[in-house]
Design an enzyme around this catalytic site. Structure first.
Site, PDB file in Angstrom:
ATOM      1  N   GLU A  35      -3.327   7.660  -4.056  1.00  0.00           N
ATOM      2  CA  GLU A  35      -3.239   6.405  -3.300  1.00  0.00           C
ATOM      3  C   GLU A  35      -3.172   5.203  -4.237  1.00  0.00           C
ATOM      4  O   GLU A  35      -3.872   5.165  -5.252  1.00  0.00           O
ATOM      5  CB  GLU A  35      -4.481   6.271  -2.398  1.00  0.00           C
ATOM      6  CG  GLU A  35      -4.470   5.027  -1.526  1.00  0.00           C
ATOM      7  CD  GLU A  35      -5.762   4.886  -0.711  1.00  0.00           C
ATOM      8  OE1 GLU A  35      -5.699   5.054   0.513  1.00  0.00           O
ATOM      9  OE2 GLU A  35      -6.814   4.608  -1.304  1.00  0.00           O
ATOM     10  N   TYR A  54       0.853  -1.192   0.000  1.00  0.00           N
ATOM     11  CA  TYR A  54       0.000   0.000   0.000  1.00  0.00           C
ATOM     12  C   TYR A  54       0.885   1.236   0.000  1.00  0.00           C
ATOM     13  O   TYR A  54       1.899   1.279   0.705  1.00  0.00           O
ATOM     14  CB  TYR A  54      -0.889   0.015   1.256  1.00  0.00           C
ATOM     15  CG  TYR A  54      -1.621   1.328   1.474  1.00  0.00           C
ATOM     16  CD1 TYR A  54      -2.909   1.506   0.981  1.00  0.00           C
ATOM     17  CD2 TYR A  54      -1.004   2.397   2.140  1.00  0.00           C
ATOM     18  CE1 TYR A  54      -3.568   2.716   1.157  1.00  0.00           C
ATOM     19  CE2 TYR A  54      -1.662   3.608   2.313  1.00  0.00           C
ATOM     20  CZ  TYR A  54      -2.942   3.758   1.821  1.00  0.00           C
ATOM     21  OH  TYR A  54      -3.593   4.951   1.980  1.00  0.00           O
TER      22      TYR A  54
END
Ligand code: GDP
Ligand code: MN
Length: 390
Positions: free
Chosen positions: A189, A101
């Site tokens: 993101e 992530y």
């Protein structure tokens, strides 16, 4: 301004982040053609402005044209938590060894950009932050110095990235920070940022929000907001230069000044009502501006009653009343079927209310205080609701 995954990936690619090649399509036929072009296996991905598409059945692997046809048919038109799927992104499927992530956002309280990284990607990151906060690396960046390669390597290492991909992860973080900075994004993101069995580091998903107020610096990004996924009334308001935000309720809110509109939302909520929008008509009081604002509010079919809250200062209430009367004359019968509660307070409020009373506009009520206006509008919206169902 939120971007769809494929639009975010286009920005990523522009700044050297590795992404899979693919194509955005809107029909089953084009989905199959695109899949033939990018080569099997492919992933068929719903393009909606909401996460968790995988869990909702909006992300499917397909090994051949038949499977693409099946998944595209199922996913197009699907509702994912209130978002209808109109566009699919077809990309060549990747083999996955690990799911990481990575994100960059502005930490407003620290007044600094924040880079986050975790080797526990592909899942809900809030859940990781809660369950194992030590697994989510949070690193603030000096906005003047920017993100250095040394810092990026340290973030990857501290986060526990496999040794052989630390450099690759650092490259991805540097590119992601560049996307965030150069494109005036508020959020960039990647979840998941994958490592392939061939040890390539690549963005499999993209969630990008751009700062709407900085769009004028990015004419090439302006068209991204023209996506059909944007609320049509919000788009119209933007074109007309009006501050308008759509909300989920049934009471239209219109006021002069953002602060007043915000407190109006609160007062209506307190009276048991549910606001349908936020609309700041701004300082002016001319008929044209008021007409425009009233039209925008009435364009939303969900609106059952409208609260028009004006606090006169430099703006004079009698001028606002004249504007409103002119606006109603122009809008005609259609608009008048929706009741309006008008609260005029401040400069020349008595004259303003008198003008409205003399005009005797059907379905227009006046109120002196905000609370009185809120209670009235909530009651009217309820009546309308009952009437509509009967
Ligand atoms: P989200 O559910 O909206 O976050 O959509 P994602 O784009 O993140 O996809 C959800 C999940 O689908 C990912 O975490 C992956 O596990 C899986 N997925 C997506 N693309 C691929 C791919 O190319 N290959 C494989 N094997 N899995 C994929
Ligand atoms: Mn994702």
């Amino acid at each position: 301004m939120d971007l769809l995954e494929y639009q975010g990936k286009q920005l990523f690619a522009r700044h050297g982040l590795r992404v899979s090649s693919g194509e955005a399509v809107t029909t089953v036929k084009d989905a199959v053609r695109a899949a033939d072009e990018v080569g099997y296996p492919v992933v068929v991905k719903a393009q909606v402005l909401i996460g968790g598409r995988g869990k909702a059945g909006g992300v499917k692997l397909a090994a051949n044209a038949e499977e693409v046809r099946e998944h595209a048919t199922n996913i197009l038109g699907m509702d994912i938590r209130g978002h209808t799927v109109r566009t699919l992104w077809i990309e060549h499927a990747s083999d996955i060894a690990s799911e990481y992530y990575a994100s960059v956002l502005l930490d407003r309280s620290a007044k600094q950009p924040l880079v986050m990284f975790s080797v526990e990607g592909g899942v809900d990151i809030e859940e990781v932050a809660e369950r194992a906060p030590e697994k989510l690396i949070r690193h603030h960046i000096d906005p003047l110095a920017g993100l250095s390669r040394e810092e990026a390597v340290k973030i990857a290492t501290d986060g526990g990235a496999d040794g052989d991909v630390v450099e690759g992860v650092a490259d991805a973080l540097l590119a992601l920070y560049e996307v965030w900075l150069a494109e005036d994004a508020t959020l960039a993101e990647i979840n998941p940022l994958i490592v392939t069995p061939a040890r390539e580091v690549k963005a499999l998903d993209a969630k990008v929000s751009l700062d709407g107020n900085a769009l004028y610096r990015h004419p090439e990004n302006q068209e991204l907001s023209d996506s059909e996924n944007e609320d049509p009334i919000e788009r119209r308001a933007k074109e007309e230069g009006v501050q308008y935000v759509k909300l989920d309720g049934d009471i239209g809110i219109l006021g002069n000044g953002a602060g007043l509109v915000m407190s109006t939302l609160d007062v209506v909520a307190q009276a048991g009502g549910s606001p349908a929008n936020f609309l700041d008509a701004g300082g002016g009081s001319d008929a044209e501006k008021i007409k425009q604002a009233v039209r925008l509010i009435l364009a939303n079919d969900a609106v059952k009653a409208v609260l028009f809250n004006i606090f006169g200062g430099i703006t004079r209430c009698d001028e606002v009343a004249k504007g409103l009367i002119a606006a109603f004359a122009d809008i005609g019968e259609d608009g008048r079927s929706v009741p309006f509660v008008v609260r005029l307070d401040g400069t020349n409020d008595v004259q303003g209310r008198e003008l409205l009373q003399q005009a005797a506009l059907p379905n227009v009520y006046t109120a002196r205080t905000m609370n009185e206006a809120a209670e009235k509008v909530v009651a009217l919206a309820r009546e309308q609701g009952v009437g509509a169902r009967a």
